[in-house]
Design a protein around this motif. Structure first.
Motif, short mmCIF file in Angstrom:
data_model
loop_
_atom_site.label_atom_id
_atom_site.label_comp_id
_atom_site.label_asym_id
_atom_site.label_seq_id
_atom_site.Cartn_x
_atom_site.Cartn_y
_atom_site.Cartn_z
N ALA A 49 158.18 4.76 -67.47
CA ALA A 49 158.79 4.33 -68.73
C ALA A 49 157.81 3.54 -69.58
O ALA A 49 157.83 3.61 -70.81
CB ALA A 49 160.04 3.50 -68.44
N ASP A 50 156.92 2.78 -68.92
CA ASP A 50 155.98 1.92 -69.65
C ASP A 50 154.69 1.81 -68.85
O ASP A 50 154.70 1.36 -67.70
CB ASP A 50 156.60 0.54 -69.87
N ALA B 10 152.16 -0.06 -69.78
CA ALA B 10 151.51 -1.34 -70.07
C ALA B 10 151.27 -2.20 -68.82
O ALA B 10 150.19 -2.79 -68.67
CB ALA B 10 152.31 -2.12 -71.11
#
Length: 347
Positions: free
Chosen positions: A156-157, A159
């Motif tokens: 989903a991410d 980062a």
């Protein structure tokens, strides 16, 4: 694999430069070697060696006592135009090598590499300690390391994964991408220009072969085989079994390498200092020149840990890699003329 070979005077100098040839290599050619053809090693097997010339791929003849074990993918060699016999290898500008378990000497990985793409994935395969070993390898070789995080399409991410590795080394570039998407070519374009060489390293299953197929715009029938990872532990199977040189569609060259499950730190002189620059820079301020940063009074490194300006986990990983390097790096011993190798003693 045997393309027609033409003499140097007929070669397109621009094509030779695009293959990675530079003044560094040209300056090594003697006046009596003008008729020899520069070629770049593209594949190395036990019984055969393939090279890339400006006229196409060539299967080289290795005259005795030459051995394929002395050659790395990416090497530049001078070849007799008529016999296709390798005459000599030119000095390397950079060389990647590692010491294997039980091996007598370092194993060649690749030569004349400008940028090392250290490939990991956005899953449980991401291992900080392993990435640091690859960074030491790149630093010691004199190549520019870039962390390439794959499989961003499966999280989903991305980062948190990017943040986890961004601070491993000063000035370290980190790129997160989907290895199978066309956008990956644009993301890595700054390191893949004409005449530039990148190499892919990383564990099995992280997407190296997929990334190679994307960069080289491989047709399905020519693509490197890829393999899925086991979802239970994010481990992959070996799909690349040998090192090879491939043209990048937008320019440059990429060297693919088999997955490495283990990478021992050895024969390192400056690679650790580049990785742990914050420790290397503080060491001269220690009271003792041979400070181990473990127990000595007046240690500037431990003082930085105490005041919170140095991560204690970084110091512990530095110490572990330093001791590993000492244990794995042989030293010359024995009487002159009858030297033997033995492990370097620790402190």
């Amino acid at each position: 694999m045997d393309g027609r070979v033409s003499h140097v005077s007929d070669q397109d100098s621009a094509a030779l430069t695009a293959l990675g040839w530079s003044a560094f290599f040209d300056d090594q050619r003697g006046p009596d070697e003008a008729a020899l053809l520069p070629m770049r090693i593209a594949t190395v097997h036990r019984a055969r060696v393939g090279a890339q010339s400006v006229a196409g791929p060539v299967r080289l003849v290795l005259p005795p006592p030459a051995s394929s074990a002395d050659l790395a993918v990416g090497d530049w060699v001078l070849v007799d135009a008529d016999s296709r016999a390798l005459v000599r290898r030119l000095d390397r500008r950079t060389v990647l090598r590692r010491r294997t378990e039980g091996g007598r000497g370092p194993q060649l990985i690749a030569a004349n590499v400008d940028t090392l793409f250290i490939v990991s994935s956005c899953n449980e395969d991401l291992n900080i300690a392993r990435l640091e070993r690859y960074l030491v390898l790149a630093n010691e070789a004199g190549t520019t390391p870039v962390i390439v995080l794959t499989k961003v399409d499966r999280v989903a991410d991305a980062a948190p994964y990017r943040d986890a590795v961004a601070g491993l080394q000063r000035g370290l570039a980190v790129v997160a991408l989907n290895a199978t998407a066309p956008e990956a070519v644009h993301a890595l374009a700054p390191w893949c220009g004409a005449g530039r060489t990148v190499a892919l390293v990383g564990s099995s299953g992280v997407g190296k072969s997929s990334l190679l197929n994307t960069l080289a715009a491989k047709a399905p029938e020519d693509a490197q085989p890829t393999g899925a990872i086991r979802e239970a532990d994010a481990k992959g199977r070996h799909t690349t079994t040998s090192r090879s040189l491939h043209a990048i569609a937008a320019g440059g060259w990429v060297i693919d390498t088999p997955g490495m499950r283990t990478l021992h730190v050895s024969d390192v002189s400056t690679g650790l200092d580049a990785l742990f620059a914050e420790i290397a820079e503080r060491a001269p301020a220690c009271r003792f020149r041979d400070c181990t940063h473990a127990h000595e009074p007046g240690c500037a490194v431990r003082a930085a840990v105490a005041d919170g300006t140095l991560d204690p986990a970084r110091l512990e990983r530095w110490r572990k890699l330093l001791e590993e390097n000492r244990a794995n790096t042989p030293v010359l011993s024995g009487p002159h003329g009858n030297r033997t190798m033995k492990p370097r003693p620790g402190r």
